[in-house]
Write an enzyme that holds these catalytic residues in place. Sequence first.
Site, PDB file in Angstrom:
ATOM      1  CG  HIS A  47      -1.838  -1.189   1.301  1.00 40.99           C
ATOM      2  ND1 HIS A  47      -2.996  -1.360   0.561  1.00 40.99           N
ATOM      3  CD2 HIS A  47      -1.703  -2.320   2.037  1.00 40.99           C
ATOM      4  CE1 HIS A  47      -3.542  -2.525   0.847  1.00 40.99           C
ATOM      5  NE2 HIS A  47      -2.771  -3.135   1.729  1.00 40.99           N
ATOM      6  CB  SER A 170      14.761  20.078 -16.369  1.00 37.26           C
ATOM      7  OG  SER A 170      14.117  21.334 -16.429  1.00 37.26           O
TER       8      SER A 170
END
Length: 349
Positions: A47, A170
């Site tokens: 989870h 980037s």
Amino acid sequence: QDVTDTGLMFQAKAAHALILRDLQALADALADLARHERDTLMPGRTHGQHATPITFGFKVAVWLDEVRRHIERMTQLAPRVFVGEFAGAATTLASVGEDGLEIQRRLMADLGLGVPAIGWHAARDRFAEFGATLAMIAATMGKIAHEVILLQKSEVMELEEPHHHGKVGSSTMPHKRNPMICEGIMAQARLARSLVLALLESMGAAEHERDWSAVHTEWAAVPELCLLTGAAVAQTLSVIRDLVVYRDRMRANVDALHGLILSEAVMLRLGEFVGRQVAHDIVYEAAMAAFEQRRPLADLLMEDPRVTAHLSSDEIAALLRPEAYTGLAGYFVDRVAGSLSRSALPPVG
């Protein structure tokens, strides 16, 4: 249609050989990685949260086992799927009669394709099976890539896809080391999965003895599936071969919750004295307090007389050692990656 069906099948078989080759190379690379990282401690996660400790080799062995099943699927489907077509207008060989069987046999022998038991102009399950298998393979590649992306997050930084000087993440943020290879693999996997529905629709909608609406769909879907899956496998192989493993970060993340990752071990040991449910309640209270107060679990346990009545400080410390609670992770790596002799392995199943 005899020509186009056989031609597409011929191309699919060629793509199958390339993808299977790279899958086998990927299995070898995963086995090497699993063996190398057999005992590298890291958090197990369920989870999205810390569960119990595992080893990175164990995680990789799970990937390896799945890839090997794909190799098995690809091997098994080959004789069933890769057959040619020479059958005539309604697939009865009416135009050539009994000579058609010998023509068909010789033609398929020359092409390296199997001879079908009966014409298949309107039976499109072979392309559907091949496409579905390719999509499953691509899905596994996407899952591995996604796991690398998750573990490459700045806050986690346990893994990193291959990086070379000059690779720009980037145009505006020079520090970025983005997992762009893995992002591409995930995109390929998504596109591959989306194409399977078209092949299943063609399989189920083929009318009478011939229906070109199915064929036109396959002309678009099958080559694209081969390209997408082939690229996903090849790029995943490249990632695995040069994957960067930050073992120190894996260990630091195991310790990040100051013992909470071992709550199960404490609960099970305490349960031998007070019963499992009572032990769960006691350790739950300590764990929640440790989390909310940002304190070591050991301190909270030692402050609870219900715990210290049965467990000494030394025993609590031993229970909170993550190296002692990886279960059979190393053994499973050996079993899947092949380090143990086969005679030393118990039967699977």
